[in-house]
Design a protein around this motif. Structure first.
Motif, PDB file in Angstrom:
ATOM      1  N   VAL A 160      44.824  31.597  44.529  1.00  0.00           N
ATOM      2  CA  VAL A 160      44.309  32.440  43.439  1.00  0.00           C
ATOM      3  C   VAL A 160      45.407  33.383  42.949  1.00  0.00           C
ATOM      4  O   VAL A 160      45.573  33.581  41.748  1.00  0.00           O
ATOM      5  N   GLN A 161      46.167  33.948  43.891  1.00  0.00           N
ATOM      6  CA  GLN A 161      47.259  34.831  43.489  1.00  0.00           C
ATOM      7  C   GLN A 161      48.296  34.068  42.665  1.00  0.00           C
ATOM      8  O   GLN A 161      48.825  34.598  41.684  1.00  0.00           O
TER       9      GLN A 161
ATOM     10  N   GLN B 231      47.672  31.449  40.785  1.00  0.00           N
ATOM     11  CA  GLN B 231      47.062  31.207  39.474  1.00  0.00           C
ATOM     12  C   GLN B 231      47.117  32.462  38.613  1.00  0.00           C
ATOM     13  O   GLN B 231      47.412  32.394  37.414  1.00  0.00           O
ATOM     14  N   VAL B 232      46.851  33.605  39.233  1.00  0.00           N
ATOM     15  CA  VAL B 232      46.893  34.871  38.489  1.00  0.00           C
ATOM     16  C   VAL B 232      48.315  35.139  37.994  1.00  0.00           C
ATOM     17  O   VAL B 232      48.521  35.556  36.852  1.00  0.00           O
ATOM     18  N   THR B 233      49.294  34.877  38.848  1.00  0.00           N
ATOM     19  CA  THR B 233      50.689  35.101  38.456  1.00  0.00           C
ATOM     20  C   THR B 233      51.069  34.193  37.290  1.00  0.00           C
ATOM     21  O   THR B 233      51.679  34.638  36.313  1.00  0.00           O
TER      22      THR B 233
ATOM     23  N   ARG C 267      49.350  35.438  34.173  1.00  0.00           N
ATOM     24  CA  ARG C 267      49.963  36.688  33.699  1.00  0.00           C
ATOM     25  C   ARG C 267      51.266  36.396  32.975  1.00  0.00           C
ATOM     26  O   ARG C 267      51.529  36.923  31.881  1.00  0.00           O
TER      27      ARG C 267
ATOM     28  N   ARG D 278      43.224  32.471  48.917  1.00  0.00           N
ATOM     29  CA  ARG D 278      43.684  33.712  48.286  1.00  0.00           C
ATOM     30  C   ARG D 278      45.097  33.550  47.734  1.00  0.00           C
ATOM     31  O   ARG D 278      45.413  34.032  46.642  1.00  0.00           O
ATOM     32  N   LYS D 279      45.946  32.840  48.483  1.00  0.00           N
ATOM     33  CA  LYS D 279      47.308  32.600  48.016  1.00  0.00           C
ATOM     34  C   LYS D 279      47.292  31.764  46.736  1.00  0.00           C
ATOM     35  O   LYS D 279      48.049  32.011  45.792  1.00  0.00           O
TER      36      LYS D 279
END
Length: 123
Positions: free
Chosen positions: A48-49, A51-53, A56, A45-46
């Motif tokens: 993925v977060q 990667q999302v950051t 973005r 999850r960390k």
């Protein structure tokens, strides 16, 4: 008979001890597997977060570049339109001035011609 009961009691105790040992083993394995699963999940999850950051921030950078480009194009278009309008106004004004100058010269020419003919008549 007593030995049989005694051996039966010992067998039951051994069976109970083995059952408790199996239960303890399963409990330990279940606890460790749960911990490892949760740890893996939180790491994933960390990731993925992160990667999302990153995505973005990158999309924001691209969007800002695009908006800047659009604004520059719009400003350049406005500047071009303004310069063309000024150019048209200057050409029109120049044409009017040239026309006025030609009219003044024509009037002077006609008047001087008239004066010259009058003077020639008098002489």
């Amino acid at each position: 008979d007593i030995q049989r009961y005694f051996r039966g009691g010992l067998g039951r105790l051994e069976c109970l001890a083995k059952r408790q040992q199996r239960w303890a083993t399963k409990f330990t394995q279940r606890t460790i597997r749960g911990y490892l699963g949760r740890t893996k999940f939180f790491k994933r999850r960390k990731m993925v977060q992160a990667q999302v950051t990153i995505s973005r921030i990158w999309r924001g950078c691209l969007a800002r570049k695009l908006v800047t480009k659009i604004i520059l194009q719009r400003n350049n278009s406005a500047t071009t339109i303004q310069s063309l309008i000024r150019q048209l106004g200057a050409k029109t004004k120049c044409f009017v001035l040239r026309l006025e100058k030609a009219s003044v010269i024509a009037i002077q020419r006609v008047y001087r011609g008239h004066l010259g003919r009058r003077k020639a008549e008098i002489e």
